[in-house]
Design an enzyme around this catalytic site. Structure first.
Site, PDB file in Angstrom:
ATOM      1  N   CYS A   2      48.506  19.990  25.921  1.00  0.00           N
ATOM      2  CA  CYS A   2      47.451  19.481  26.785  1.00  0.00           C
ATOM      3  C   CYS A   2      48.094  18.683  27.900  1.00  0.00           C
ATOM      4  O   CYS A   2      49.317  18.568  27.961  1.00  0.00           O
ATOM      5  CB  CYS A   2      46.524  18.591  25.985  1.00  0.00           C
ATOM      6  SG  CYS A   2      47.370  17.125  25.447  1.00  0.00           S
ATOM      7  N   ARG A  27      47.774  23.339  31.519  1.00  0.00           N
ATOM      8  CA  ARG A  27      48.359  22.981  30.226  1.00  0.00           C
ATOM      9  C   ARG A  27      47.348  23.082  29.089  1.00  0.00           C
ATOM     10  O   ARG A  27      47.697  22.918  27.919  1.00  0.00           O
ATOM     11  CB  ARG A  27      48.911  21.552  30.280  1.00  0.00           C
ATOM     12  CG  ARG A  27      50.018  21.363  31.296  1.00  0.00           C
ATOM     13  CD  ARG A  27      50.458  19.918  31.341  1.00  0.00           C
ATOM     14  NE  ARG A  27      50.987  19.490  30.069  1.00  0.00           N
ATOM     15  CZ  ARG A  27      52.253  19.625  29.679  1.00  0.00           C
ATOM     16  NH1 ARG A  27      53.118  20.185  30.475  1.00  0.00           N
ATOM     17  NH2 ARG A  27      52.638  19.202  28.506  1.00  0.00           N
ATOM     18  N   TRP A  71      44.051  21.138  24.720  1.00  0.00           N
ATOM     19  CA  TRP A  71      44.210  22.476  24.160  1.00  0.00           C
ATOM     20  C   TRP A  71      44.377  22.216  22.674  1.00  0.00           C
ATOM     21  O   TRP A  71      45.451  21.856  22.223  1.00  0.00           O
ATOM     22  CB  TRP A  71      45.429  23.151  24.766  1.00  0.00           C
ATOM     23  CG  TRP A  71      45.392  24.632  24.721  1.00  0.00           C
ATOM     24  CD1 TRP A  71      46.317  25.466  24.154  1.00  0.00           C
ATOM     25  CD2 TRP A  71      44.403  25.482  25.292  1.00  0.00           C
ATOM     26  NE1 TRP A  71      45.946  26.766  24.336  1.00  0.00           N
ATOM     27  CE2 TRP A  71      44.781  26.815  25.019  1.00  0.00           C
ATOM     28  CE3 TRP A  71      43.215  25.263  25.984  1.00  0.00           C
ATOM     29  CZ2 TRP A  71      44.025  27.913  25.428  1.00  0.00           C
ATOM     30  CZ3 TRP A  71      42.476  26.355  26.388  1.00  0.00           C
ATOM     31  CH2 TRP A  71      42.876  27.653  26.110  1.00  0.00           C
ATOM     32  N   ASN A  97      49.456  14.071  23.686  1.00  0.00           N
ATOM     33  CA  ASN A  97      49.886  15.469  23.750  1.00  0.00           C
ATOM     34  C   ASN A  97      50.942  15.657  22.663  1.00  0.00           C
ATOM     35  O   ASN A  97      51.966  14.982  22.682  1.00  0.00           O
ATOM     36  CB  ASN A  97      50.484  15.760  25.132  1.00  0.00           C
ATOM     37  CG  ASN A  97      51.224  17.081  25.210  1.00  0.00           C
ATOM     38  OD1 ASN A  97      52.145  17.227  25.996  1.00  0.00           O
ATOM     39  ND2 ASN A  97      50.842  18.054  24.416  1.00  0.00           N
ATOM     40  N   GLY A  98      50.649  16.533  21.715  1.00  0.00           N
ATOM     41  CA  GLY A  98      51.603  16.771  20.643  1.00  0.00           C
ATOM     42  C   GLY A  98      50.876  16.950  19.323  1.00  0.00           C
ATOM     43  O   GLY A  98      49.669  17.202  19.294  1.00  0.00           O
ATOM     44  N   GLU A 467      58.271  43.233  30.131  1.00  0.00           N
ATOM     45  CA  GLU A 467      57.611  42.235  30.973  1.00  0.00           C
ATOM     46  C   GLU A 467      56.322  42.809  31.595  1.00  0.00           C
ATOM     47  O   GLU A 467      55.305  42.114  31.680  1.00  0.00           O
ATOM     48  CB  GLU A 467      58.598  41.757  32.059  1.00  0.00           C
ATOM     49  CG  GLU A 467      58.067  40.745  33.042  1.00  0.00           C
ATOM     50  CD  GLU A 467      57.554  39.449  32.422  1.00  0.00           C
ATOM     51  OE1 GLU A 467      57.771  39.218  31.227  1.00  0.00           O
ATOM     52  OE2 GLU A 467      56.893  38.688  33.146  1.00  0.00           O
ATOM     53  N   LYS A 471      52.731  41.098  30.985  1.00  0.00           N
ATOM     54  CA  LYS A 471      51.853  40.640  32.076  1.00  0.00           C
ATOM     55  C   LYS A 471      50.471  41.253  31.928  1.00  0.00           C
ATOM     56  O   LYS A 471      49.463  40.576  32.049  1.00  0.00           O
ATOM     57  CB  LYS A 471      52.416  41.069  33.430  1.00  0.00           C
ATOM     58  CG  LYS A 471      53.197  40.191  34.344  1.00  0.00           C
ATOM     59  CD  LYS A 471      53.112  38.733  34.260  1.00  0.00           C
ATOM     60  CE  LYS A 471      53.690  38.193  32.999  1.00  0.00           C
ATOM     61  NZ  LYS A 471      54.526  37.126  32.926  1.00  0.00           N
ATOM     62  N   GLU A 474      48.525  39.795  28.789  1.00  0.00           N
ATOM     63  CA  GLU A 474      48.135  38.380  28.780  1.00  0.00           C
ATOM     64  C   GLU A 474      47.025  38.064  29.760  1.00  0.00           C
ATOM     65  O   GLU A 474      46.220  37.171  29.504  1.00  0.00           O
ATOM     66  CB  GLU A 474      49.337  37.440  28.965  1.00  0.00           C
ATOM     67  CG  GLU A 474      50.012  37.458  30.308  1.00  0.00           C
ATOM     68  CD  GLU A 474      51.235  36.535  30.357  1.00  0.00           C
ATOM     69  OE1 GLU A 474      51.238  35.481  29.727  1.00  0.00           O
ATOM     70  OE2 GLU A 474      52.200  36.902  31.042  1.00  0.00           O
ATOM     71  N   HIS A 490      60.121  57.654  18.026  1.00  0.00           N
ATOM     72  CA  HIS A 490      60.301  57.146  16.662  1.00  0.00           C
ATOM     73  C   HIS A 490      59.036  56.485  16.126  1.00  0.00           C
ATOM     74  O   HIS A 490      59.113  55.580  15.301  1.00  0.00           O
ATOM     75  CB  HIS A 490      61.479  56.165  16.631  1.00  0.00           C
ATOM     76  CG  HIS A 490      62.777  56.808  17.005  1.00  0.00           C
ATOM     77  ND1 HIS A 490      63.433  57.682  16.174  1.00  0.00           N
ATOM     78  CD2 HIS A 490      63.498  56.744  18.149  1.00  0.00           C
ATOM     79  CE1 HIS A 490      64.531  58.117  16.783  1.00  0.00           C
ATOM     80  NE2 HIS A 490      64.591  57.565  17.986  1.00  0.00           N
ATOM     81  N   LYS A 589      50.301  26.938  29.610  1.00  0.00           N
ATOM     82  CA  LYS A 589      51.502  27.188  30.416  1.00  0.00           C
ATOM     83  C   LYS A 589      52.807  26.852  29.707  1.00  0.00           C
ATOM     84  O   LYS A 589      53.686  27.682  29.614  1.00  0.00           O
ATOM     85  CB  LYS A 589      51.392  26.401  31.716  1.00  0.00           C
ATOM     86  CG  LYS A 589      52.550  26.615  32.663  1.00  0.00           C
ATOM     87  CD  LYS A 589      52.508  27.984  33.272  1.00  0.00           C
ATOM     88  CE  LYS A 589      53.743  28.299  34.074  1.00  0.00           C
ATOM     89  NZ  LYS A 589      53.817  29.737  34.373  1.00  0.00           N
TER      90      LYS A 589
HETATM   91  N1  GLU Z   1      47.017  17.481  18.523  1.00  0.00           N
HETATM   92  C1  GLU Z   1      46.101  16.971  19.510  1.00  0.00           C
HETATM   93  C2  GLU Z   1      44.733  17.591  19.360  1.00  0.00           C
HETATM   94  O1  GLU Z   1      44.550  18.616  18.812  1.00  0.00           O
HETATM   95  C3  GLU Z   1      46.624  17.160  20.935  1.00  0.00           C
HETATM   96  C4  GLU Z   1      46.664  18.584  21.364  1.00  0.00           C
HETATM   97  C5  GLU Z   1      47.930  18.990  22.112  1.00  0.00           C
HETATM   98  O2  GLU Z   1      48.647  18.208  22.669  1.00  0.00           O
HETATM   99  O3  GLU Z   1      48.206  20.211  22.156  1.00  0.00           O
HETATM  100  O4  GLU Z   1      43.802  17.017  19.784  1.00  0.00           O
END
Ligand code: GLU
Length: 594
Positions: A2, A27, A71, A97-98, A467, A471, A474, A490, A589
């Site tokens: 995020c 993000r 995200w 974020n994490g 590639e 592209k 996605e 094959h 991203k």
């Molecule tokens: N883990 C947190 C959530 O789910 C942050 C999301 C993230 O940074 O991807 O809210």
């Protein structure tokens, strides 16, 4: 993954936070929110895009605040799971974020201690931990809270009535934007370009306190002066500039960014420069590690280095690298990551360093984690790439690999000269592909009605097939597969037929005759065949149902012109299908989780 932002200064925080968040939507964008701190703390969040939040969010007075575009990793996108997350008193807010690995255990402990949780996120434990440890200093409370946490984070915390933002990072990026009587914080530089080009990149484990006039950073318990960098990207670089999508703008920027990247390195193709990136030991053999589109650039690099330098090159997916035990400390290693923050690439990098390898990072982001971990960093000069689908970053990664190959080439000097000349002509050749856009659109109309497409190539155009398929899938959501042309027989032959077109990438190289044979085989199975071939290739024109022509280049450079054509093909196919091209579903991203 995020995007997080923070602002502290004299101006109203609300609009600045929302503006910065808009620039971070690449993000992640399943929900968003802001918290503004004055005498009290006001939070507004919802499962909407930033544009909508800006329309409906109340005024929220205050000159310090934090924001988040999410995200989700833990808990579905919903108003209550959106960040910022607050504590029980409603005075402390956090954006994160994490991923917090031990959040369930912490949640149980804190609940037993009387904290009540409202969301399903891992993040919420952080605001409650800060509340638990708060004894007058937000910074100390954040530090103590993070001491309990196992996982990755970039966080910003703010508290009602306290004019400071506390920041910290571990395995997720965070940058401070420096200005006069105001300071900014963001996950990534493009969010800040409207306000400042002076930035300080936080390092792993840093904790900082940011006020409007001061930035204090503590590293390993000691106060340090954060090194200020000047960002050369312009604000227009992070805007659409009249194009309908960032992706189209970024495809069209390729002649310029190729020129910029070559300008940086091509004159450096001297013996001394060679040894700056590659040691004599590396010439025994090299390892390149990457993910996604960068992995395809790495695969092309294998063919380039094999031909021009004559060394064996092993290419590995960064996400698989952890499962190999035999890594030689003598191997020269290159890690390619556009953002410099890709979790799998960073993990591979750390492992390579542990076993004693010398690691060169190829990345687009100055000051990124990859650049700080590497022994040496070679920057691509793509400027900010906003669209989730990588385009210009791929071509400039190739430029660095060509430069690397040329700078330690073992081929004769005449070949080096002609390759150098060929490289210099590439911006013009790519422009010719772009000028053929209307023709490529016509093929996109046809592909947009298909549900399965194969891309095939041989030799250096095998990675291009991968590639091209990536592209297309996605951004258009059409099922596409990239194959080495010889592999179709094959297994995948079983899928060919009138509804499964094949895009064959044909270059005038040693694979040419074999490609013609493959094209004939495919035609015999009844699949419509679109060939990507050099202008003037009458043989392919005869055999294929239709041909997208690309300008003639030395075959070693064919991945550049061919990939640009396939980017346009994917773009217009997705446009025809009305897909959200810059922000494809389920993708973000920079992939900062493993
Ligand atoms: N883990 C947190 C959530 O789910 C942050 C999301 C993230 O940074 O991807 O809210």
């Amino acid at each position: 993954m995020c995007g997080i932002v923070g602002y502290i200064g004299d101006k109203s925080a609300r609009s600045i936070l929302l503006n910065c968040l808009r620039r971070l939507e690449y993000r992640g964008y399943d929900s968003c929110g802001i918290a503004v701190a004055g005498g009290s703390l006001e939070v507004y969040k919802d499962a909407v895009r930033v544009e909508e939040l800006a329309r409906v969010a109340p005024q929220l007075d205050g000159t310090a605040g934090i924001g988040h575009t999410r995200w989700a990793t833990h808990g579905e996108p919903s108003p209550v799971n959106a960040h910022p997350h607050i504590d029980c008193s409603g005075k402390i807010a956090v954006v994160h974020n994490g991923v917090i690995n031990n959040y369930q255990k912490l949640n149980r402990q804190l609940t037993a201690e009387g904290h009540s949780f409202v969301s399903e996120t891992d993040t919420e434990v952080i605001s409650h931990l800060i509340e638990k440890y708060y004894g007058g200093s937000l910074e100390r409370a954040v530090e103590a809270a993070l001491g309990e946490v196992d996982g990755s984070y970039a966080i910003i915390a703010v508290m009602a009535g306290d004019p400071e933002l506390v920041v910290a990072r571990k395995d997720s990026p965070l940058v401070i934007g420096v200005s006069d009587r105001e300071n900014f914080i963001a996950s990534d530089v493009p969010a800040l370009l409207d306000y400042t080009n002076r930035v300080i990149y936080l390092e792993e484990g840093d904790i900082g306190v940011v006020t409007k006039d001061n930035i204090k950073i503590r590293r390993c318990g000691k106060e340090v002066v954060g090194q200020e960098h000047k960002v050369l990207w312009r604000v227009e670089d992070a805007q659409k500039g009249g194009y309908e999508h960032f992706m189209l703008k970024e495809i069209h920027e390729q002649p310029k960014v190729i020129r910029d990247t070559l300008g940086e390195y091509i004159s450096a193709a001297e013996p001394e420069a060679r040894l700056a990136m590659v040691t004599e030991a590396d010439l025994e053999g090299m390892l390149i590690v990457a993910c996604g589109t960068s992995y395809h650039a790495a695969l092309a690099g294998k063919y380039i280095l094999d031909e021009v330098v004559g060394i064996p090159v092993v290419v590995e997916l960064a996400g698989e690298f952890a499962y190999f035990n035999q890594i030689s400390a003598k191997t020269g290693a290159i890690v390619i990551t556009q953002s410099g923050e890709t979790a799998d690439a960073l993990k591979a990098m750390k492992r390579l360093k542990e076993v004693g390898c010398r690691v060169v990072a190829i990345t687009n982001v100055v000051g990124s984690t990859a650049s700080r971990l590497a022994d040496q960093t070679v920057y691509t000069r793509a400027g900010p790439e906003i669209s989730v689908a990588a385009t210009k970053s791929f071509t400039v990664q190739l430029m660095v690999l060509y430069w690397l190959a040329l700078s330690c080439s073992s081929v004769d000097i005449r070949r080096v000269d002609s390759l150098t000349m060929g490289l210099r002509q590439l911006p013009g050749k790519v422009q010719q592909v772009l000028d053929n856009e209307d023709k490529i659109k016509e093929y996109a109309d046809y592909l947009s009605k298909c549900e399965d497409v194969f891309f095939i190539g041989r030799g250096i155009n095998f990675p291009v097939a991968l590639e091209g398929a990536l592209k297309l899938k996605e951004i258009s959501y059409i099922h596409a597969e990239g194959y080495a042309a010889g592999e179709l027989k094959h297994g995948p032959f079983a899928l060919l037929g009138a509804n499964t077109p094949v895009v064959a990438i044909v270059a005038q190289d040693s694979a040419y005759e074999a490609m013609l044979t493959n094209i004939k085989e495919i035609k015999a199975k009844g699949s419509p065949l679109i060939a990507l071939a050099d202008e003037g290739d009458e043989v392919v024109k005869e055999l294929a149902d239709s041909v997208i022509t690309v300008p003639r280049v030395d075959p070693i450079f064919s991945p550049v012109v061919n990939t640009v054509a396939l980017q346009l093909l994917a773009y217009y196919t997705a446009k025809q299908r009305d897909c959200p091209i810059d922000f494809p579903r389920n993708l973000a991203k920079s992939v900062t989780v493993e």
